[in-house]
Design an enzyme around this catalytic site. Structure first.
Site, mmCIF file in Angstrom:
data_model
loop_
_atom_site.group_PDB
_atom_site.id
_atom_site.type_symbol
_atom_site.label_atom_id
_atom_site.label_comp_id
_atom_site.label_asym_id
_atom_site.label_seq_id
_atom_site.Cartn_x
_atom_site.Cartn_y
_atom_site.Cartn_z
ATOM 1 N N THR A 13 -12.523 46.049 47.700
ATOM 2 C CA THR A 13 -12.386 45.148 48.846
ATOM 3 C C THR A 13 -11.406 44.005 48.598
ATOM 4 O O THR A 13 -11.101 43.243 49.512
ATOM 5 C CB THR A 13 -13.748 44.545 49.230
ATOM 6 O OG1 THR A 13 -14.299 43.867 48.090
ATOM 7 C CG2 THR A 13 -14.714 45.636 49.676
ATOM 8 N N ALA A 15 -7.593 42.247 47.280
ATOM 9 C CA ALA A 15 -6.211 42.475 47.721
ATOM 10 C C ALA A 15 -5.595 43.693 47.050
ATOM 11 O O ALA A 15 -4.949 44.526 47.704
ATOM 12 C CB ALA A 15 -5.369 41.230 47.445
ATOM 13 N N CYS A 130 1.513 41.787 36.608
ATOM 14 C CA CYS A 130 2.481 41.936 37.702
ATOM 15 C C CYS A 130 3.861 41.399 37.333
ATOM 16 O O CYS A 130 4.883 42.064 37.582
ATOM 17 C CB CYS A 130 1.956 41.237 38.950
ATOM 18 S SG CYS A 130 1.425 39.532 38.692
ATOM 19 N N GLN A 157 6.166 32.766 41.019
ATOM 20 C CA GLN A 157 5.111 33.703 41.383
ATOM 21 C C GLN A 157 4.389 33.295 42.664
ATOM 22 O O GLN A 157 3.963 32.161 42.836
ATOM 23 C CB GLN A 157 4.142 33.868 40.218
ATOM 24 C CG GLN A 157 4.826 34.456 38.997
ATOM 25 C CD GLN A 157 3.912 34.741 37.821
ATOM 26 O OE1 GLN A 157 4.321 34.595 36.672
ATOM 27 N NE2 GLN A 157 2.691 35.163 38.063
ATOM 28 N N SER A 160 0.016 35.466 46.189
ATOM 29 C CA SER A 160 -0.693 36.740 46.066
ATOM 30 C C SER A 160 -1.174 37.006 44.648
ATOM 31 O O SER A 160 -2.091 37.803 44.435
ATOM 32 C CB SER A 160 0.208 37.895 46.525
ATOM 33 O OG SER A 160 1.432 37.893 45.802
ATOM 34 N N ARG A 237 3.956 28.797 39.894
ATOM 35 C CA ARG A 237 3.417 29.249 41.181
ATOM 36 C C ARG A 237 4.205 28.571 42.296
ATOM 37 O O ARG A 237 4.391 27.355 42.274
ATOM 38 C CB ARG A 237 1.936 28.885 41.295
ATOM 39 C CG ARG A 237 1.252 29.480 42.518
ATOM 40 C CD ARG A 237 1.021 30.965 42.368
ATOM 41 N NE ARG A 237 -0.003 31.254 41.378
ATOM 42 C CZ ARG A 237 -0.254 32.467 40.892
ATOM 43 N NH1 ARG A 237 0.474 33.502 41.301
ATOM 44 N NH2 ARG A 237 -1.194 32.656 39.993
ATOM 45 N N HIS A 244 6.870 38.309 43.879
ATOM 46 C CA HIS A 244 7.294 37.416 42.796
ATOM 47 C C HIS A 244 8.807 37.510 42.596
ATOM 48 O O HIS A 244 9.418 38.555 42.845
ATOM 49 C CB HIS A 244 6.631 37.814 41.471
ATOM 50 C CG HIS A 244 5.154 37.571 41.423
ATOM 51 N ND1 HIS A 244 4.454 36.922 42.398
ATOM 52 C CD2 HIS A 244 4.239 37.895 40.447
ATOM 53 C CE1 HIS A 244 3.163 36.860 42.046
ATOM 54 N NE2 HIS A 244 3.019 37.442 40.879
#
Length: 342
Positions: A13, A15, A130, A157, A160, A237, A244
């Protein structure tokens, strides 16, 4: 059908789990039974997928019975607790958490780079961080040319990276700014992200470098089979919803021309070369997160000589962008699962 695989998604459930589900459908993965596993709070809810309705089940060891492949999209603690149980029950696990990435007996795989490493798995295969995936996919073809010995990287980044809560928080902050209403208290990040940059991702890990910053070196060494690779990384961030971006300077053992670098990137699997400062529109000049979201290629551009390197040809700088949820996580995991079919 014997050529299908029973597939479970742990953390279905969130992302990344939701994106894994979409990627399985998009890539026509041969799914037999599909089992969606999440917390007890989500159990019982129905999810529509590829013409069928699938009920979410509570994640517990027994839920892995009969599964061939398990895609992990849960946090480290849940991964450590439950995924070995899936292996015990005969499943092969592709895990997106950090829990197993640096274990010596667990392959850490980016299919465009070291897909053959899946051959020595013992039930568990790790999906890299990632930012590692997004940076290494275009670095690899350049390494093939000149032998990379050192990387200097700054990452930009997206929200997300903190999952659905991070994206929701940025959207609510932008909405508050637009309406003039009170700014919500930050929860996903240490401070307000809208109109701001936060130069820390992860806790302190080594000599002032954060855990996120050390991943590119430690995971990069394992993925590219370069135990002596040196990486200096700063992770920031930024107020971007997803995708990214990274500024990367490479130092080579052998000279690499800009022409050869561009040709290698243009031909590399998983890479789209966007490198023309004279193009009519900005989106055709260089990669930007606005245009690299919701697709699976890593866009690379701004390719130029590292003028700080005293040995001409021994350093190249470039800029790249890629969707953190897709190629940075879910798509890469499904690509690994596709390697298992072979």
């Amino acid at each position: 059908m014997s050529d299908t695989k029973n597939v479970a998604i742990l953390g279905a459930t969130g992302a990344v789990g939701t994106q894994m589900l979409q990627c399985l459908e998009e890539r026509n993965f041969p799914v037999g039974e599909l089992r969606l596993l999440a917390s007890a709070h989500s159990a019982g809810k129905m999810v529509a997928w590829n013409g069928r309705e699938v009920e979410i089940q509570e994640a517990r060891p027994e839920a892995f019975e009969g599964m061939d492949i398990v895609l992990g999209a849960a946090d480290d603690a849940i991964a450590k607790e439950l995924l070995p149980e899936a292996v015990k029950r005969g499943a092969t696990v592709v895990d997106n958490s950090h829990a197993f990435r640096l274990d010596a007996d667990v392959p850490l795989v980016v299919p465009e780079i070291n897909g053959d490493d899946v051959k020595w798995h013992k039930g568990l295969i790790a999906n890299p961080n990632c930012a590692t995936i997004i940076g290494l996919v275009p670095t690899w073809p350049l390494h093939q040319l000149g032998g990379v010995s050192r990387m200097i990287v700054s990452t930009y980044q997206a929200a997300s990276g903190a999952g659905a809560p991070g994206m929701a928080e940025l959207e609510s902050e932008i909405s508050a700014m637009g309406s003039g209403s009170a700014m919500p208290e930050p929860k996903a990040f240490v401070d307000q992200l809208a109109s701001n940059l936060i130069p820390q991702i992860g806790g302190e890990k080594f000599e002032g470098y954060t855990s996120e910053e050390m991943k590119l070196q430690n995971e990069g060494r394992k993925i590219m089979h370069l135990p002596e690779l040196r990486v200096n990384c700063t992770c920031v961030r930024v107020p971007v919803l997803r995708s990214h971006s990274e500024s990367i300077t490479l130092e080579f053992e052998r000279p690499v021309s800009l022409e050869a670098a561009r040709e290698a990137l243009a031909a590399a699997p998983g890479v789209k070369l966007v490198d023309d400062l004279g193009a009519e529109t900005a989106r055709d000049r260089y990669p930007m997160p606005l245009y690299t979201s919701d697709q699976d290629l890593i866009w690379a551009g701004r390719i130029r000589r590292d003028i700080s390197n005293p040995e001409e040809g021994r350093g190249i700088t470039f800029w790249c962008c890629g969707d953190q949820i897709r190629k940075g996580a879910a798509t890469n995991a499904v690509q690994i699962a596709e390697l298992l079919l072979k």
